[in-house]
Design a protein around this motif. Structure first.
Motif, PDB file in Angstrom:
ATOM      1  N   ALA A 177      27.008  29.358  56.628  1.00  0.00           N
ATOM      2  CA  ALA A 177      26.951  30.690  56.011  1.00  0.00           C
ATOM      3  C   ALA A 177      28.328  31.185  55.613  1.00  0.00           C
ATOM      4  CB  ALA A 177      26.283  31.680  56.965  1.00  0.00           C
ATOM      5  N   ARG A 178      29.370  30.724  56.302  1.00  0.00           N
ATOM      6  CA  ARG A 178      30.730  31.146  55.975  1.00  0.00           C
ATOM      7  C   ARG A 178      31.288  30.400  54.769  1.00  0.00           C
ATOM      8  NH1 ARG A 178      32.079  34.330  60.117  1.00  0.00           N
ATOM      9  NH2 ARG A 178      31.111  33.961  62.156  1.00  0.00           N
ATOM     10  N   LYS A 179      30.602  29.331  54.353  1.00  0.00           N
ATOM     11  CA  LYS A 179      31.102  28.518  53.245  1.00  0.00           C
ATOM     12  C   LYS A 179      30.277  28.644  51.975  1.00  0.00           C
ATOM     13  CE  LYS A 179      33.399  24.959  55.999  1.00  0.00           C
ATOM     14  NZ  LYS A 179      33.718  23.514  56.056  1.00  0.00           N
ATOM     15  N   ILE A 180      29.112  29.269  52.073  1.00  0.00           N
ATOM     16  CA  ILE A 180      28.259  29.414  50.885  1.00  0.00           C
ATOM     17  C   ILE A 180      27.880  30.872  50.675  1.00  0.00           C
ATOM     18  CG2 ILE A 180      27.304  27.086  51.179  1.00  0.00           C
ATOM     19  CD1 ILE A 180      24.679  28.436  52.096  1.00  0.00           C
ATOM     20  N   GLY A 181      27.561  31.198  49.428  1.00  0.00           N
ATOM     21  CA  GLY A 181      26.972  32.484  49.094  1.00  0.00           C
ATOM     22  C   GLY A 181      25.614  32.228  48.454  1.00  0.00           C
ATOM     23  N   VAL A 182      24.651  33.094  48.726  1.00  0.00           N
ATOM     24  CA  VAL A 182      23.290  32.898  48.225  1.00  0.00           C
ATOM     25  C   VAL A 182      22.781  34.209  47.629  1.00  0.00           C
ATOM     26  CG1 VAL A 182      20.945  32.143  48.770  1.00  0.00           C
ATOM     27  CG2 VAL A 182      22.878  31.221  50.073  1.00  0.00           C
ATOM     28  N   VAL A 183      22.199  34.125  46.439  1.00  0.00           N
ATOM     29  CA  VAL A 183      21.614  35.305  45.800  1.00  0.00           C
ATOM     30  C   VAL A 183      20.207  34.958  45.356  1.00  0.00           C
ATOM     31  CG1 VAL A 183      21.757  36.939  43.887  1.00  0.00           C
ATOM     32  CG2 VAL A 183      23.849  36.154  45.007  1.00  0.00           C
ATOM     33  N   PHE A 184      19.228  35.703  45.863  1.00  0.00           N
ATOM     34  CA  PHE A 184      17.843  35.576  45.433  1.00  0.00           C
ATOM     35  C   PHE A 184      17.516  36.779  44.550  1.00  0.00           C
ATOM     36  CE2 PHE A 184      17.896  33.281  49.511  1.00  0.00           C
ATOM     37  CZ  PHE A 184      17.358  32.063  49.108  1.00  0.00           C
ATOM     38  N   GLY A 185      17.235  36.516  43.275  1.00  0.00           N
ATOM     39  CA  GLY A 185      17.051  37.599  42.323  1.00  0.00           C
ATOM     40  C   GLY A 185      15.948  38.578  42.676  1.00  0.00           C
ATOM     41  N   GLN A 186      14.939  38.127  43.409  1.00  0.00           N
ATOM     42  CA  GLN A 186      13.816  39.007  43.729  1.00  0.00           C
ATOM     43  C   GLN A 186      13.928  39.620  45.122  1.00  0.00           C
ATOM     44  OE1 GLN A 186      10.010  37.246  42.756  1.00  0.00           O
ATOM     45  NE2 GLN A 186      10.839  36.182  40.998  1.00  0.00           N
ATOM     46  N   ARG A 187      15.015  39.318  45.856  1.00  0.00           N
ATOM     47  CA  ARG A 187      15.206  39.897  47.197  1.00  0.00           C
ATOM     48  C   ARG A 187      16.667  40.278  47.357  1.00  0.00           C
ATOM     49  NH1 ARG A 187      12.160  35.403  48.044  1.00  0.00           N
ATOM     50  NH2 ARG A 187      13.863  34.186  48.942  1.00  0.00           N
ATOM     51  N   THR A 188      16.901  41.440  47.952  1.00  0.00           N
ATOM     52  CA  THR A 188      18.270  41.897  48.128  1.00  0.00           C
ATOM     53  C   THR A 188      18.755  41.650  49.553  1.00  0.00           C
ATOM     54  OG1 THR A 188      19.773  43.789  47.865  1.00  0.00           O
ATOM     55  CG2 THR A 188      17.583  44.259  48.756  1.00  0.00           C
ATOM     56  N   THR A 189      20.055  41.449  49.693  1.00  0.00           N
ATOM     57  CA  THR A 189      20.657  41.317  51.012  1.00  0.00           C
ATOM     58  C   THR A 189      21.373  42.609  51.405  1.00  0.00           C
ATOM     59  OG1 THR A 189      22.664  40.403  50.002  1.00  0.00           O
ATOM     60  CG2 THR A 189      21.000  38.831  50.758  1.00  0.00           C
ATOM     61  N   LEU A 190      21.254  43.643  50.572  1.00  0.00           N
ATOM     62  CA  LEU A 190      21.928  44.913  50.817  1.00  0.00           C
ATOM     63  C   LEU A 190      21.053  45.832  51.657  1.00  0.00           C
ATOM     64  CD1 LEU A 190      23.152  45.393  47.147  1.00  0.00           C
ATOM     65  CD2 LEU A 190      24.513  44.541  49.063  1.00  0.00           C
ATOM     66  N   TRP A 191      21.676  46.807  52.304  1.00  0.00           N
ATOM     67  CA  TRP A 191      20.938  47.767  53.125  1.00  0.00           C
ATOM     68  C   TRP A 191      20.410  48.885  52.238  1.00  0.00           C
ATOM     69  CZ3 TRP A 191      24.503  44.528  54.978  1.00  0.00           C
ATOM     70  CH2 TRP A 191      24.257  43.944  56.223  1.00  0.00           C
ATOM     71  N   TRP A 192      19.103  49.041  52.218  1.00  0.00           N
ATOM     72  CA  TRP A 192      18.392  49.843  51.232  1.00  0.00           C
ATOM     73  C   TRP A 192      18.835  51.311  51.200  1.00  0.00           C
ATOM     74  CZ3 TRP A 192      16.253  47.929  47.264  1.00  0.00           C
ATOM     75  CH2 TRP A 192      15.270  48.593  46.547  1.00  0.00           C
TER      76      TRP A 192
END
Length: 254
Positions: A81-96
């Protein structure tokens, strides 16, 4: 940077006598070198999402071997997790319900990013992605384009070597989509970030990727340049036509 060697992933579905085995990915092999920008295409149900989940450690392969940034994803998920970044267009990793800037601060703590390095990286991304106007806005009030810029920023705050993108431009308007593509192009060119992109928007592929891989029914059916892909169906004139033909039964050799 990414090594996939004869990987398979099977699932057992159903109950009791109706149970059956589904082979989502079968004998899949490919490598992605540092600094490449690779498109990973396939129709719905082809095995793209299963592949992404194995590359990020969410799923373990049933057979074969995977290494990402020198680590086994399913066994070293926290280190990876410290070496990769992941973005899923239909799900957010931010706090709503938090302002965008507070989400970023929480991510800094999660990844234990040095405060000075974090500030430098955030200032750079804020300028490149034009975030300043909504840093104090709760995530739930952001437009889709603003949220996607926030998610991309969140995935890059710890300066990952590999960025995995799953439909990063889905639902964006023309202006936001163009801005996102230009940012990703510059990220790859200026920082050498390795990018693996899955998308159904072939405009993303044509504008960003030098290499394309196609998967269908869990197997790799093509791996090469866009020109190589067009050459598999020479009578077609657009990449959309070529891919549509291949999805519906045309032939291509990896």
């Amino acid at each position: 940077m990414i090594e996939v060697d004869r990987v398979g992933r099977s699932f057992t579905v159903g109950r009791r006598r109706a149970r059956k085995t589904v082979h989502a990915v079968q004998d899949l092999s490919f490598t992605v070198e540092a600094g490449e920008f690779v498109g990973y295409l396939g129709p719905n149900g082809a095995g793209k999402s299963t592949t992404i989940k194995m590359l990020t450690g969410i799923l373990a392969p049933t057979s074969g071997r995977i290494q990402v940034a020198g680590l086994d994803p399913s066994r070293r998920r926290t280190a990876l997790a410290r070496k990769i970044g992941v973005v899923f267009g239909q799900r957010t990793t931010l706090w709503w319900d938090l302002p965008l800037k507070d989400s970023f601060e929480l991510i800094r703590h999660l990844y234990k990013v040095d405060r000075v390095l974090f500030r430098r990286r955030l200032d750079e991304l804020t300028g490149l992605l034009d975030l300043a106007g909504f840093m104090n806005t709760p995530v739930r009030q952001l437009s889709l384009g603003q949220r996607m810029r926030g998610d991309i920023t969140a995935a890059l705050l710890h300066s990952p070597a590999v960025l995995v993108l799953d439909e990063p431009t889905i639902g964006l308007d023309v202006v936001s989509k163009a801005a996102m593509r230009e940012f990703l192009r510059r990220l790859n060119a200026d920082h050498g970030t390795t990018v693996l992109l899955t998308t159904h928007d072939l405009g993303d592929i044509e504008r960003l990727c030098r290499r394309v891989m196609l998967i269908d029914h869990g197997r790799l059916t093509f791996d090469g340049t866009l020109d190589d892909l067009r050459a598999t169906v020479p009578e077609e004139t657009s990449i959309e036509d070529v891919v549509a033909r291949l999805y519906t039964g045309g032939s291509a050799s990896p």
